[in-house]
Design a protein around this motif. Structure first.
Motif, mmCIF file in Angstrom:
data_model
loop_
_atom_site.group_PDB
_atom_site.id
_atom_site.type_symbol
_atom_site.label_atom_id
_atom_site.label_comp_id
_atom_site.label_asym_id
_atom_site.label_seq_id
_atom_site.Cartn_x
_atom_site.Cartn_y
_atom_site.Cartn_z
ATOM 1 N N SER A 61 0.795 -1.233 0.000
ATOM 2 C CA SER A 61 0.000 0.000 0.000
ATOM 3 C C SER A 61 0.825 1.280 0.000
ATOM 4 N N ASN A 62 2.137 1.185 0.108
ATOM 5 C CA ASN A 62 2.975 2.376 0.217
ATOM 6 C C ASN A 62 2.863 3.259 -1.016
ATOM 7 N N LEU A 63 2.956 4.556 -0.807
ATOM 8 C CA LEU A 63 3.004 5.501 -1.905
ATOM 9 C C LEU A 63 4.422 5.555 -2.469
ATOM 10 N N ILE A 64 4.568 6.213 -3.602
ATOM 11 C CA ILE A 64 5.899 6.593 -4.073
ATOM 12 C C ILE A 64 6.047 8.064 -3.708
ATOM 13 N N HIS A 65 6.864 8.336 -2.726
ATOM 14 C CA HIS A 65 6.895 9.665 -2.113
ATOM 15 C C HIS A 65 7.785 10.653 -2.840
ATOM 16 N N ASP A 66 8.598 10.172 -3.765
ATOM 17 C CA ASP A 66 9.570 11.052 -4.398
ATOM 18 C C ASP A 66 9.795 10.574 -5.828
ATOM 19 N N CYS A 67 9.750 11.507 -6.787
ATOM 20 C CA CYS A 67 9.955 11.100 -8.179
ATOM 21 C C CYS A 67 11.358 10.567 -8.413
ATOM 22 N N ASP A 68 12.315 10.913 -7.559
ATOM 23 C CA ASP A 68 13.658 10.329 -7.675
ATOM 24 C C ASP A 68 13.620 8.815 -7.519
ATOM 25 N N GLU A 69 12.733 8.319 -6.685
ATOM 26 C CA GLU A 69 12.613 6.874 -6.518
ATOM 27 C C GLU A 69 12.238 6.219 -7.840
ATOM 28 N N VAL A 70 11.347 6.851 -8.587
ATOM 29 C CA VAL A 70 10.916 6.292 -9.871
ATOM 30 C C VAL A 70 12.013 6.420 -10.918
ATOM 31 N N PHE A 71 12.453 7.646 -11.173
ATOM 32 C CA PHE A 71 13.307 7.886 -12.332
ATOM 33 C C PHE A 71 14.768 7.528 -12.113
ATOM 34 N N LEU A 177 15.065 3.194 -2.406
ATOM 35 C CA LEU A 177 15.968 4.334 -2.343
ATOM 36 C C LEU A 177 17.240 3.947 -1.590
ATOM 37 N N PRO A 178 18.391 4.477 -1.978
ATOM 38 C CA PRO A 178 19.612 4.215 -1.222
ATOM 39 C C PRO A 178 19.515 4.670 0.233
ATOM 40 N N SER A 179 18.762 5.721 0.498
ATOM 41 C CA SER A 179 18.618 6.164 1.880
ATOM 42 C C SER A 179 17.887 5.119 2.720
ATOM 43 N N SER A 180 16.958 4.373 2.110
ATOM 44 C CA SER A 180 16.314 3.263 2.826
ATOM 45 C C SER A 180 17.306 2.132 3.051
ATOM 46 N N GLY A 212 24.513 2.532 -0.050
ATOM 47 C CA GLY A 212 23.327 3.318 0.232
ATOM 48 C C GLY A 212 23.569 4.809 0.219
ATOM 49 N N TRP A 213 24.336 5.298 1.172
ATOM 50 C CA TRP A 213 24.457 6.746 1.366
ATOM 51 C C TRP A 213 25.935 7.105 1.421
ATOM 52 N N PRO A 214 26.560 7.326 0.281
ATOM 53 C CA PRO A 214 28.025 7.360 0.213
ATOM 54 C C PRO A 214 28.640 8.700 0.614
ATOM 55 N N PHE A 215 28.521 9.061 1.892
ATOM 56 C CA PHE A 215 29.140 10.297 2.345
ATOM 57 C C PHE A 215 30.355 10.051 3.247
ATOM 58 N N SER A 216 30.766 8.789 3.368
ATOM 59 C CA SER A 216 31.989 8.489 4.116
ATOM 60 C C SER A 216 32.719 7.371 3.401
ATOM 61 N N ILE A 217 33.046 7.617 2.139
ATOM 62 C CA ILE A 217 33.421 6.551 1.239
ATOM 63 C C ILE A 217 34.888 6.131 1.316
ATOM 64 N N LEU A 218 35.789 7.050 1.616
ATOM 65 C CA LEU A 218 37.201 6.833 1.332
ATOM 66 C C LEU A 218 37.821 5.678 2.106
ATOM 67 N N VAL A 219 37.301 5.374 3.293
ATOM 68 C CA VAL A 219 37.951 4.359 4.113
ATOM 69 C C VAL A 219 37.457 2.953 3.808
ATOM 70 N N PHE A 220 36.567 2.815 2.837
ATOM 71 C CA PHE A 220 35.975 1.502 2.565
ATOM 72 C C PHE A 220 36.296 1.065 1.143
ATOM 73 N N LEU A 221 37.566 0.881 0.862
ATOM 74 C CA LEU A 221 38.042 0.621 -0.486
ATOM 75 C C LEU A 221 37.500 -0.664 -1.113
ATOM 76 N N PRO A 222 37.447 -1.821 -0.416
ATOM 77 C CA PRO A 222 37.017 -3.053 -1.085
ATOM 78 C C PRO A 222 35.638 -2.957 -1.728
ATOM 79 N N VAL A 223 34.653 -2.423 -0.999
ATOM 80 C CA VAL A 223 33.316 -2.321 -1.567
ATOM 81 C C VAL A 223 33.286 -1.247 -2.640
#
Length: 548
Positions: A61-71, A177-180, A212-223
Motif C-alpha cells: 500500500s505504500n506511496l511513491i513519495h519522491d519522483c527520484d525513486e521512480v526515475f 531508495l539508497p537512503s532506505s 546506500g548513502w556514500p558520504f563516508s566513502i574513502l575508508v571503505f576501499l574493497p566495496v
C-alpha cells in the motif's frame, strides 16, 4: 553484636534493591550460557511476526513519495530487465552520479520475478517491494532483540511498537531508495554493536555507506572497487559514481540547489509529521541521559548519537528532501522509547526506597504517552494513503483497457512527477510521452539503445536543470490515453476542456494547497473528509473521430 555490624545490617535492609536489570550482576546473568540460566529478553518470533505483517502492508500500500525513486531507481531497473524505461541526466555517462551496483542487488530479485510473472510487470514491482520489506523486517528484528537483551523487554517493546506503527518507518521501510538501504544498514549495525559484535557492526556500516548513502566513502576501499566495476560495465568507462555524487552534492562540484532549497526548520517539520511527539522526545534524549546514566551510557548514547549528527549535517545543506532523514528513522524510535522508559527516573529519589507519587504517576503515563504517539502515527499514515494514493491506483487501471489497441500512446502532463514507473505500463502501450504543461526543468528521456543504452551520453542532458526542446510531445493529437489531475480550480483541465476525451477512471486526490495543514496531515474522524478539499485524478481516453 558490634555497633559497626548493626549499622551495616540496618544499611543493607534500608537500601533499595540493586537488581534493576542494569546492574553488573544482572548483565552477567544475561551473558551466561543457556544451560546455566534462561536468557532474558524478547525472543525472535514476536518481533519478526509483527514487523513482517506491517512491512507486508507497507509493500502493498505504500506511496511513491519522491519522483527520484521512480526515475533514478525503478526506471533504470526496468531498463535492465526489459530494455525500456526513462533515463535521467544523472545516469548519462557524462555525469555518472548513480551506481548500478545498487540496482544489480535488486535485480537479483526482480530478474527471476520477471521470468516468473512474464508480462505482469506490476507483480515484479511488488516483488521488489516485498524483498525490501523483508530486509527491513530482519534488521529491525535484530535491533529489537538486541535491545531486549541489553536493556530489558519494556524498552524493546516500546521500540517494536514504534517501528511497526510510526509513519516514517512504515513509508521508508519499502521505498526503493539508497537512503532506505542505509537505514537497513544503520539498524543492523546498531543492533550488532549492542550485541557486542563490533567487527560485524563496522562491516555492515561500511556496506551501507557505499551502497546506500556514500558520504563516508574513502575508508571503505574493497566495496568501492565493486561499485567501480559495476559502473564500468554499465557506463562503458572507468568512473566512480559514489565520488561523482559526493563531488556534486558535498564538495561544491555541482548545483543541487537547482532542485529546490529549504530553510533550517524543514527537517524538524518533516520529523514531526512522520513521528509526531516521538520526534520531540527523541531530541530530548540527551536531557534525560543524566537521570539514566547507568542504563544508557555509553552504549545507547553511541547508538542514538547519529540522530543529532545527521540532523545537523543535513540541515546545513541547502537542498533538503524528506528521504535524506531515512537512515536515522529507527534510531528516532530508539531515542524516543528510551525517554519514555526513563521518564519515571526523573522523579526518582535515590535516597529513598519508597516510590514518590510523581514517580508512580510517571510510570502510569508511559503506556498512555506511547499509545497517543501510535494513534497519531496511524492517523498520519491513514491520511497519506487515502489522500495521495490515487496515482498508483489509476495507472493500475491501464491493465483493464487493452481495447484501446496495440501501439497506444500514453501522455502525461504536469503529473509527470507522480508517474509510478514503467512497471505499470502494459504491453499494448508502445510509448509514454510528456506534454508541455508549463514545466521548464529538465525531464527524463527514454533510454536510447541507438546511442548505447546505459553507456550513452545524449546531448539533450545537462546538469543545470534546463528543459530540452525535445522532451515534450509536440502533437497532442497523437495521444491515445491521458493522465491528469483535475483540481477543480478556475482554470480548465485538459480533459474537461476538450470534448474529445472520455473518462475511464477517476479517483479523489487531496488538494494540498486548499486543505488546512492539520486536517491534511492527520486523519481526524468526521473532520478529514469535511475540511479537506479534493480534486480528481483521471485516466482519459481519446474518443474515436466519429464520436468526438
Amino acid at each position: 553484636m558490634s555497633l559497626s555490624s548493626a549499622r551495616q545490617r540496618r544499611a543493607t535492609a534500608a537500601s533499595p534493591p540493586t537488581d534493576d536489570g542494569y546492574s553488573k550482576e544482572a548483565k552477567d546473568r544475561r551473558r551466561r550460557p543457556s544451560g546455566e540460566e534462561e536468557e532474558e529478553g524478547i525472543r525472535w518470533f514476536l518481533p519478526f511476526l509483527a514487523l513482517g505483517l506491517l512491512r507486508h502492508m507497507s509493500a502493498s500500500s505504500n506511496l511513491i513519495h519522491d519522483c527520484d525513486e521512480v526515475f533514478n531507481y525503478w526506471e533504470p531497473l526496468h531498463f535492465l530487465l526489459y530494455r525500456s524505461g526513462f533515463q535521467t541526466w544523472e545516469y548519462s555517462s557524462n555525469f555518472a552520479l548513480r551506481s548500478y551496483l545498487y540496482l544489480f542487488i535488486h535485480a537479483l530479485v526482480a530478474g527471476p520475478a520477471s521470468m516468473i510473472f512474464g508480462e505482469h510487470k506490476v507483480r515484479v514491482f511488488y516483488s521488489v517491494r516485498i524483498f525490501l520489506g523483508l530486509i527491513s523486517t530482519i534488521t529491525e528484528t535484530v535491533l529489537v532483540v538486541a535491545l531486549s537483551r541489553k536493556y530489558g523487554k519494556r524498552l524493546a517493546c516500546y521500540v517494536l511498537a514504534m517501528l511497526c506503527l510510526t509513519s516514517g518507518c512504515f513509508f521508508a521501510s519499502t521505498s526503493f531508495l539508497p537512503s532506505s538501504f542505509s537505514m537497513y544498514a544503520v539498524t543492523l549495525s546498531s543492533a550488532l554493536f549492542l550485541l557486542e559484535n563490533y567487527a560485524a557492526a563496522v562491516s555492515v556500516a561500511a556496506a551501507g555507506v557505499i551502497l546506500g548513502w556514500p558520504f563516508s566513502i574513502l575508508v571503505f576501499l574493497p566495496v568501492t572497487v565493486l561499485s567501480v566495476i559495476a559502473d564500468y560495465y554499465c557506463y562503458g568507462k572507468w568512473t566512480a559514481s559514489v565520488f561523482n555524487l559526493l563531488k556534486y552534492n558535498v564538495f561544491g562540484g555541482g548545483e543541487s540547489h537547482l532542485y529546490g532549497t529549504e530553510g533550517p526548520s524543514f527537517y524538524f517539520k518533516n520529523g514531526f509529521n512522520n513521528f509526531n511527539f516521538a520526534f520531540i522526545l527523541a531530541l530530548l534524549f540527551l536531557g534525560f541521559v543524566p537521570f539514566a546514566r547507568k542504563k544508557y551510557v555509553p552504549d545507547l548514547l553511541i547508538v542514538v548519537s547519529p540522530v543529532y549528527i545527521w540532523l545537523a549535517f543535513m540541515s546545513l545543506q541547502a537542498h533538503k528532501e524528506e528521504r535524506f532523514l531515512y537512515p536515522i528513522y529507527p534510531l528516532i524510535c530508539v531515542a524516543a522509547a528510551a525517554v519514555i522508559d526513563t521518564f519515571p527516573d526523573f522523579f526518582h529519589d535515590k535516597y529513598s526506597s519508597e516510590q514518590s507519587i510523581f514517580e508512580k504517576i510517571a510510570k502510569g503515563l508511559r503506556p498512555l504517552i506511547l499509545g497517543f504517539i501510535l494513534c497519531a502515527s496511524h492517523s498520519r499514515t491513514f491520511s497519506m494513503l487515502n489522500g495521495y494514493g490515487a496515482p498508483i491506483q489509476i495507472y493500475q487501471h491501464l491493465e483493464h483497457h487493452e481495447d484501446t489497441g496495440p501501439g497506444s500512446v500514453l501522455c502525461v502532463g504536469s503529473e509527470w512527477h507522480r508517474y509510478p514507473s514503467s512497471f505499470f505500463i502494459p504491453s499494448y502501450i508502445s510509448e509514454v510521452w510528456w506534454i508541455d504543461d508549463g514545466f521548464r526543468g529538465l525531464l527524463p528521456f527514454p533510454f536510447n539503445e541507438t546511442l548505447g543504452g546505459t553507456t550513452a551520453a545524449p546531448s539533450y542532458f545537462n546538469d543545470k536543470n534546463k528543459a530540452s526542446d525535445e522532451q515534450y510531445l509536440k502533437d497532442i493529437g497523437a495521444c491515445s490515453l491521458l493522465v491528469e489531475l483535475d483540481l477543480r480550480r478556475p482554470y480548465p483541465s485538459r480533459g474537461s476542456a476538450l470534448s474529445t476525451w472520455e473518462t475511464l477512471a477517476a479517483l479523489p486526490f487531496l488538494d494540498r494547497e486548499l486543505s488546512p495543514a492539520l486536517y491534511r496531515s492527520f486523519f481526524i474522524p468526521h473532520r478529514w473528509q469535511q475540511n479537506n478539499v479534493f480534486g480528481l485524478y483521471k485516466l482519459l481516453r481519446r474518443l474515436p473521430t466519429d464520436q468526438a
